[in-house]
Design an enzyme around this catalytic site. Sequence first.
Site, PDB file in Angstrom:
ATOM      1  N   LEU A 155       0.809  -1.220   0.000  1.00  0.00           N
ATOM      2  CA  LEU A 155       0.000   0.000   0.000  1.00  0.00           C
ATOM      3  C   LEU A 155       0.843   1.270   0.000  1.00  0.00           C
ATOM      4  CD1 LEU A 155      -2.735  -1.123   2.553  1.00  0.00           C
ATOM      5  CD2 LEU A 155      -2.754  -1.323   0.056  1.00  0.00           C
ATOM      6  N   GLU A 184       0.368   5.894  -0.726  1.00  0.00           N
ATOM      7  CA  GLU A 184      -0.592   6.989  -0.508  1.00  0.00           C
ATOM      8  C   GLU A 184      -1.788   6.927  -1.469  1.00  0.00           C
ATOM      9  OE1 GLU A 184      -0.731   9.395   1.793  1.00  0.00           O
ATOM     10  OE2 GLU A 184       1.037   8.549   2.764  1.00  0.00           O
ATOM     11  N   HIS A 233      -3.321   4.223  -2.614  1.00  0.00           N
ATOM     12  CA  HIS A 233      -4.304   3.300  -2.037  1.00  0.00           C
ATOM     13  C   HIS A 233      -5.016   3.951  -0.842  1.00  0.00           C
ATOM     14  CE1 HIS A 233      -1.337   0.169  -3.646  1.00  0.00           C
ATOM     15  NE2 HIS A 233      -2.451  -0.114  -4.284  1.00  0.00           N
TER      16      HIS A 233
HETATM   17  P1  AMP Z   1      -3.477  -2.083  -7.130  1.00  0.00           P
HETATM   18  O1  AMP Z   1      -3.083  -2.490  -5.756  1.00  0.00           O
HETATM   19  O2  AMP Z   1      -2.352  -1.528  -7.942  1.00  0.00           O
HETATM   20  O3  AMP Z   1      -4.289  -3.135  -7.841  1.00  0.00           O
HETATM   21  O4  AMP Z   1      -4.457  -0.860  -6.948  1.00  0.00           O
HETATM   22  C1  AMP Z   1      -5.602  -0.942  -6.150  1.00  0.00           C
HETATM   23  C2  AMP Z   1      -6.442   0.283  -6.362  1.00  0.00           C
HETATM   24  O5  AMP Z   1      -5.683   1.452  -6.058  1.00  0.00           O
HETATM   25  C3  AMP Z   1      -6.904   0.439  -7.830  1.00  0.00           C
HETATM   26  O6  AMP Z   1      -8.237   0.901  -7.844  1.00  0.00           O
HETATM   27  C4  AMP Z   1      -5.946   1.469  -8.364  1.00  0.00           C
HETATM   28  O7  AMP Z   1      -6.474   2.222  -9.440  1.00  0.00           O
HETATM   29  C5  AMP Z   1      -5.741   2.356  -7.143  1.00  0.00           C
HETATM   30  N1  AMP Z   1      -4.488   3.102  -7.259  1.00  0.00           N
HETATM   31  C6  AMP Z   1      -3.270   2.612  -7.583  1.00  0.00           C
HETATM   32  N2  AMP Z   1      -2.365   3.610  -7.667  1.00  0.00           N
HETATM   33  C7  AMP Z   1      -3.024   4.755  -7.386  1.00  0.00           C
HETATM   34  C8  AMP Z   1      -2.654   6.138  -7.319  1.00  0.00           C
HETATM   35  N3  AMP Z   1      -1.408   6.538  -7.565  1.00  0.00           N
HETATM   36  N4  AMP Z   1      -3.606   7.049  -7.008  1.00  0.00           N
HETATM   37  C9  AMP Z   1      -4.888   6.658  -6.754  1.00  0.00           C
HETATM   38  N5  AMP Z   1      -5.301   5.372  -6.808  1.00  0.00           N
HETATM   39  C10 AMP Z   1      -4.394   4.432  -7.123  1.00  0.00           C
END
Ligand code: AMP
Length: 285
Positions: free
Chosen positions: A34, A36, A38
């Site tokens: 995780l 920022e 997330h």
């Molecule tokens: P992940 O763990 O990469 O599958 O991401 C989980 C959720 O967090 C997904 O909905 C992503 O779009 C969101 N997410 C990942 N990186 C970011 C970011 N930099 N800013 C905002 N949301 C993010």
Amino acid sequence: MLIVSENLSDLRAEVLSWKQNNEVVGFVPTMGNLHEGHLSLISKIRRCGATKTIVSIYVNPKQFGPEEDYSKYPRTLDEDIKLLKKLNVDCVFCPSDKEIYPPNEKNLITTNNPSLMNELCGRQRPGHFYGVLLVVNKLMNIVRPDIAIFGQKDYQQYILIKDMVQQLFTSIDIVLAPIIRENDGLAMSSRNSYLNPDQRSKAVYLYESLVRASKKIYKNAGDYMSILDTEIERLNKDDLNVDYLELRKTDNLSNVEDYKNISGQYILLGAIRLGETRLIDNIIL
Ligand code: AMP
């Protein structure tokens, strides 16, 4: 107190008791490690009305291609749990593969094949979005939240999930959260940790290209293809292999036929490779 649940039936019992108390259940699916970005989803889902928050941490094998980074994807469950405790999250769901994909599961159901699955990121990652929709469906059916939130960084994923939920009459509100960036503008991502210092300094060029191109396109609508070609050339020269840089319509990611200078209607999306690492980003014009 943070409940750590690895077990589907425990989680369901917990959610049921919340629902009996008329709590609004918010769901934040992640693959962990995780950052920022997330964490911003947790604050946003609360602002959207969630009174109980569940974060799932599951590195879904079905959304990685055979040559992709499934085995080296960063897994940092203990640190993640500490962060979630600090934020007073109610429950973290970290299921095993056996729980999500029982070994006796035959003829795995997939959603139909919307063409968007095979465009943009889907072109370079065949099968990726099948895996994403499958696991999101499974997780949403386990958790049965009232609201689920997804980041704009994975905009194509968001559109596909929103369409799926609508078409399957799944009664969950899908919320979009803005992209959280490092100080230089690079979109936060678990995959940024793969970058060596030289690659890290170049990684931000994608965002810079998106900003430059989107300003030019917005100002002089005209020939956006040549604006994008210039940026692709510039990025490729800097050893960032461009997978795609495309202007699409924001509401459904369809192709742009007739550009009109209207705020919010278009989105510029890009994906690059830096060595083995693939990074994505986008800007809504
Ligand atoms: P992940 O763990 O990469 O599958 O991401 C989980 C959720 O967090 C997904 O909905 C992503 O779009 C969101 N997410 C990942 N990186 C970011 C970011 N930099 N800013 C905002 N949301 C993010």
